[in-house]
Structures are given as structure tokens and as C-alpha cells.
Design a protein around this motif. Structure first.
Motif, mmCIF file in Angstrom:
data_model
loop_
_atom_site.group_PDB
_atom_site.id
_atom_site.type_symbol
_atom_site.label_atom_id
_atom_site.label_comp_id
_atom_site.label_asym_id
_atom_site.label_seq_id
_atom_site.Cartn_x
_atom_site.Cartn_y
_atom_site.Cartn_z
ATOM 1 N N ASN A 1 0.839 -1.210 0.000
ATOM 2 C CA ASN A 1 0.000 0.000 0.000
ATOM 3 C C ASN A 1 0.871 1.258 0.000
ATOM 4 O OD1 ASN A 1 -2.254 -1.696 0.217
ATOM 5 N ND2 ASN A 1 -2.218 -1.615 2.450
ATOM 6 N N PRO A 2 1.633 1.495 -1.078
ATOM 7 C CA PRO A 2 2.635 2.567 -1.071
ATOM 8 C C PRO A 2 2.093 3.965 -0.810
ATOM 9 C CG PRO A 2 2.307 1.704 -3.295
ATOM 10 C CD PRO A 2 1.617 0.770 -2.366
ATOM 11 N N SER A 3 0.832 4.231 -1.139
ATOM 12 C CA SER A 3 0.291 5.571 -0.898
ATOM 13 C C SER A 3 0.141 5.855 0.595
ATOM 14 C CB SER A 3 -1.063 5.734 -1.596
ATOM 15 O OG SER A 3 -2.021 4.828 -1.066
ATOM 16 N N GLU A 4 0.167 4.806 1.434
ATOM 17 C CA GLU A 4 -0.024 4.958 2.878
ATOM 18 C C GLU A 4 1.283 4.893 3.657
ATOM 19 O OE1 GLU A 4 -3.163 5.397 4.285
ATOM 20 O OE2 GLU A 4 -3.788 5.640 2.191
ATOM 21 N N VAL A 5 2.419 4.801 2.972
ATOM 22 C CA VAL A 5 3.681 4.512 3.664
ATOM 23 C C VAL A 5 4.058 5.598 4.671
ATOM 24 C CG1 VAL A 5 5.119 5.518 1.806
ATOM 25 C CG2 VAL A 5 6.088 3.800 3.365
ATOM 26 N N THR B 1 0.064 8.643 -5.393
ATOM 27 C CA THR B 1 -1.303 8.862 -4.934
ATOM 28 C C THR B 1 -1.989 7.495 -4.800
ATOM 29 O OG1 THR B 1 -2.208 8.995 -7.164
ATOM 30 C CG2 THR B 1 -1.399 11.048 -6.181
ATOM 31 N N GLU B 2 -3.173 7.482 -4.187
ATOM 32 C CA GLU B 2 -3.898 6.218 -4.027
ATOM 33 C C GLU B 2 -4.207 5.597 -5.389
ATOM 34 O OE1 GLU B 2 -7.935 4.470 -1.855
ATOM 35 O OE2 GLU B 2 -7.299 6.550 -1.547
ATOM 36 N N GLU B 3 -4.593 6.425 -6.341
ATOM 37 C CA GLU B 3 -4.904 5.920 -7.688
ATOM 38 C C GLU B 3 -3.652 5.364 -8.354
ATOM 39 O OE1 GLU B 3 -6.828 7.526 -11.921
ATOM 40 O OE2 GLU B 3 -6.791 8.833 -10.151
ATOM 41 N N GLU B 4 -2.537 6.100 -8.237
ATOM 42 C CA GLU B 4 -1.280 5.624 -8.813
ATOM 43 C C GLU B 4 -0.823 4.328 -8.146
ATOM 44 O OE1 GLU B 4 0.725 9.961 -9.993
ATOM 45 O OE2 GLU B 4 1.039 9.075 -8.012
ATOM 46 N N ALA B 5 -1.004 4.257 -6.821
ATOM 47 C CA ALA B 5 -0.593 3.061 -6.089
ATOM 48 C C ALA B 5 -1.379 1.838 -6.541
ATOM 49 C CB ALA B 5 -0.781 3.277 -4.589
ATOM 50 N N ALA C 1 -2.617 1.315 -9.447
ATOM 51 C CA ALA C 1 -2.107 0.928 -10.767
ATOM 52 C C ALA C 1 -0.775 0.193 -10.642
ATOM 53 C CB ALA C 1 -1.938 2.172 -11.643
ATOM 54 N N ILE C 2 0.086 0.667 -9.721
ATOM 55 C CA ILE C 2 1.385 0.024 -9.501
ATOM 56 C C ILE C 2 1.201 -1.406 -9.004
ATOM 57 C CG2 ILE C 2 3.442 0.045 -8.015
ATOM 58 C CD1 ILE C 2 3.232 3.143 -8.082
ATOM 59 N N VAL C 3 0.307 -1.563 -8.035
ATOM 60 C CA VAL C 3 0.053 -2.884 -7.453
ATOM 61 C C VAL C 3 -0.507 -3.840 -8.511
ATOM 62 C CG1 VAL C 3 -1.400 -4.135 -5.812
ATOM 63 C CG2 VAL C 3 -0.236 -2.040 -5.103
ATOM 64 N N LYS C 4 -1.434 -3.356 -9.302
ATOM 65 C CA LYS C 4 -2.044 -4.192 -10.341
ATOM 66 C C LYS C 4 -1.006 -4.608 -11.378
ATOM 67 C CE LYS C 4 -5.751 -4.224 -13.803
ATOM 68 N NZ LYS C 4 -6.877 -3.449 -14.407
#
Length: 446
Positions: free
Chosen positions: A297-301, A329-333, A335-338
């Protein structure tokens, strides 16, 4: 890295030898409920921007403008960082900014710097030595050291820890020197034999630390001071057994809750466990050459870092390591995870294809790629891969198979005990490492 020689002096615990070619990230099982002493939005504060810009500029050009930004940022930080002040001073002095250099060194001393020998050894300060203020600074630094030593409950224990660390570093330096003498025909066994003294030293230091903890509890600030606490943290960092790292992590957690240890140490050990068990890290403390290792969850780091009590957001921590990183951002994160998951699954499918074709080298490449996604390959997939790799008459395939089994045991996978009765793994039973697999399984019961 930014000005690597100075960082090596200022941060002597950052050096670790990579022993295994496959490694990875963190579970996040251990969370510390401590109240942050910083505000809730560090990534937007002025000092974060200044410090990041300062180090980025310093990486390109050791200019006084870059040093000014680092100095100004440190003045604004909620908790002053003496390393930043000292770095600024090492830029000011060679550029003839003596007044600024002396001010920065004085600020470093006020913030906790207490090593007069280091101060005297840095060549950047040679131009200051004939200035009347220099001797006064050395005296102040020494006074700070004496005061620090007097506040330590157990100076004898600190000396024991220092000796343990010195022996650790000696073993590593001797290993580095010895491997330079090996030629291109050297085998993996040649390297393993040269590394045995290092492993023996780590075992000795583990036993000594266990004895210290049994008698005194975890060596924190009050018992052995900042330097001793740093050594206590570094010993499990080197020790290869994840179960031992987790044991020390739980002790560190209790020490931090009493403000008797550095939250950075908890973050770094926690994220090191994550890497070694091929899972995503929680705090972003494990840095690669150009980016952090994958983060959960990189947006929450940064929220997690604040909850732990870390002053610097990940952007600042990254720049200390010469890495340019911006929290997504949460949206970018998402996309990264997916994208990471899809790539890992595609690599795993390629691995399975090459297994079917009995192409061991290519299979090794793609299972390694899939593993490097840190957590995007399931335990079931890893176990299946281990069985297939064990059947191949390929030494690297067998090593990866054994490493996968160790990771599954370290993760305490609920089906790990099937390993001993799985007929597909019979080819590994004559390997020396199989003894370790059985020992780890026994240890995992606790």
C-alpha cells in the motif's frame, strides 16, 4: 550514493554483504502503537522540500547553496539531525565558508554529535585546524562524549558490544580480501569455505547478544547509549535466520514503546525481514539502487512511518540513500500494485512453460523474476515451483528450490510440514541444506 566516502563514515552500519542472490520484503504483522511527535503531513512541510532539494543538488554539485538548504531544513525539522549539520559543514569548510562551517559543527554538537576523533579525521575540515575556534569545538565535542558516557548505565557492556561489532567487521573485511585472491575457476564451494569465518562470527555474536538480553534485557539507550543500541540492532541484521530477526524485532518494539530505542532500527529490521521472506515492506526502509524495494500500500507509507514515530517521510529517507522517490497517490498506487501482480503472474506462467520444456536455465530466470515482485506469487505457487525445480538436474535450480522452502517456513505457511513427506522433494534429501530445512521446521513450531 551521495558523497559515498562521507556517508560511509557517518553511517558505518549501512554495509551488508549480499549472501543469497534471491531476496525480498515485509509482512507488516508488527505494528507499534506509539503517538507520533511530528505533525500529520510531513510530506508537505517546508523542511521536507528544502532537505530533498538540498541533497539532490549536493549529489550533482557540492555547492554552498545545496549546503544552505540542508542546514535551513535541519533548523526547521521537529527533531534535529546532527548528520545533516555535519554534512553541511563538510561543504562549507572547503569552500572557504568558515563561519558557516563552525556554526554547523556547533549545531551538530548541540543535536548530539559527540565524536571528536571523527571530527579531527575528516579532511574537509583541515582548513579549520589553525583557527582558534577549532580547539574549542574539539573540547565541546569531547565534553559531549564524556557526558554521554556518564549517562550510560553499563559502560562495560557498551565496550563488549563494541568488541563484538569490531570482530564482525574484521571477519567481513578479511572475507572481502580473501575473495579477491580467487580466480575465475573458483567454485561456489570455494566461496562458501571462505565465508565460514564470517558465519562463525555471526553465530558467536548471536550467542553473546542472547546472553546479554537474558541478563540485562534489550540493550537500549539507557543501558548502553545510542552507539551500543545501534550495535545491538546491527547484530540480528547480519544474522541470517529470520526467526531470530523476528525475536529481536519484538524486543525492539518494547524498547521503542519506552522511548529506549530508535524507531528507524525497528523499520529497517522489519523491512529487512520482509525482503528476506519475499514480501512487500511496510516502512520503505529497504532501498535499492534507484528505488525502494516494493512497498505494501505505497500511498499509505508515510502514515505508517508517522505512526511508528519516524521524523523523515520516505522522500527524505530515500534521498539520504541517493534515491529519488515520490509517494504515489492512491490511484497511482493501485495501478502500480495491479501492474506488479500481472507481471509476476506472467513471469510465473513463463516459468511453468520452461519447466515443461525442461529448460532449467530459463526456468530459473523466470521464477527469479516472479519472486522479485515480493508477495505477488502465492505460497502455493512457490511450493509448486520448489517441487518442479528440485526435479531438475541443475545446481542453481536446486538452490532456488531449497531457498523457496526456507522462505515458506520463515513465513510459517500453514502447509509447511508437508515438505518432509512430499515425494517430489526427495532429490533434495541428500543436500547438506536439507538438514537446515528440517531444523527450521522444528523451530517454526514456536
Amino acid at each position: 550514493m551521495i558523497y559515498p566516502r562521507i556517508l560511509q563514515v557517518l553511517f558505518p552500519f549501512s554495509f551488508f554483504i549480499a549472501i543469497i542472490t534471491i531476496s525480498c520484503n515485509d509482512t507488516g504483522k508488527n505494528k507499534i502503537k506509539t503517538e507520533s511527535k511530528t505533525s500529520a503531513n510531513n510530506d508537505t512541510q517546508e523542511w521536507v522540500i528544502l532537505l530533498t532539494e538540498g541533497y539532490h543538488n549536493l549529489n550533482k554539485n557540492r555547492s554552498t547553496k545545496a549546503a544552505d538548504k540542508i542546514f535551513e531544513a535541519t533548523e526547521l525539522m521537529p527533531k534535529k539531525n546532527w548528520e545533516n549539520y555535519l554534512v553541511s559543514a563538510t561543504v562549507y569548510a572547503p569552500n572557504g565558508e568558515n563561519e558557516k562551517a563552525f556554526t554547523a559543527i556547533e549545531k551538530a554538537i548541540e543535536a548530539g554529535f559527540n565524536d571528536p576523533e571523527l571530527l579531527k579525521s575528516l579532511p574537509e575540515f583541515s582548513s579549520l585546524h589553525n583557527n582558534p575556534r577549532w580547539d574549542s569545538l574539539i573540547s565541546k565535542t569531547n565534553d559531549r562524549r564524556v557526558a554521554s558516557q556518564q549517562s550510560i548505565q553499563n559502560p562495560e557492556l557498551l565496550e563488549e558490544l563494541k568488541n563484538m561489532w569490531a570482530q564482525d567487521q574484521l571477519a567481513l573485511s578479511e572475507y572481502e580480501e580473501n575473495i579477491r585472491s580467487l580466480d575465475s575457476t573458483a567454485s561456489a564451494e570455494d566461496y562458501r569455505q571462505l565465508f565460514e569465518p564470517v558465519e562463525n562470527r555471526w553465530e558467536i555474536n548471536k550467542s553473546k547478544l542472547d546472553s546479554i538480553v537474558k541478563i540485562h534485557g534489550w540493550p537500549g539507550y539507557e543501558l548502553v547509549g545510542e552507539y551500543g543500541a545501534k550495535i545491538a540492532w546491527a547484530i540480528p541484521q547480519h544474522y541470517p535466520d529470520v526467526f531470530y530477526k523476528e525475536k529481536c524485532l519484538s524486543l525492539l518494539k518494547k524498547a521503542i514503546e519506552k522511548e529506549d530505542a530508535d524507531p528507524n532500527h525497528y523499520a529497517e529490521l522489519s523491512d529487512r525481514i520482509a525482503r528476506e521472506t519475499w514480501q512487500k515492506q511496510i516502512y520503505g526502509a529497504s532501498m535499492g539502487e534507484t528505488a525502494p524495494y516494493p512497498i505494501k500500500n505505497p500511498s499509505e507509507v508515510n502514515k505508517r512511518r508517522l505512526q511508528l514515530g519516524l521524523v523523515e517521510p520516505i522522500e527524505v529517507y530515500a534521498v539520504y540513500h541517493g534515491v529519488d522517490y515520490q509517494t504515489p497517490t492512491e490511484e497511482e498506487a493501485q495501478a502500480i500494485v495491479k501492474e506488479s501482480y500481472q507481471k509476476a503472474q506472467a513471469d510465473y506462467e513463463k516459468f511453468e512453460s520452461f519447466v515443461t520444456l525442461k529448460m532449467a536455465d530459463s526456468a530459473n530466470v523466470y521464477i527469479t523474476k516472479a519472486i522479485e515482485a515480493y508477495g505477488d506469487i502465492s505460497n502455493k505457487q512457490l511450493y509448486r515451483a520448489s517441487i518442479e525445480l528440485s526435479k531438475m538436474k541443475n545446481n542453481r535450480s536446486n538452490r532456488i528450490s531449497l531457498k523457496i522452502l526456507k522462505v515458506l517456513i520463515w513465513r510459517k505457511w500453514e502447509k509447511r510440514y508437508h515438505i518432509l513427506t512430499e515425494s517430489g522433494l526427495n532429490t533434495l534429501h541428500d543436500k547438506q541444506e536439507w538438514i537446515e530445512i528440517k531444523e527450521l521446521l522444528e523451530m517454526s513450531k514456536s
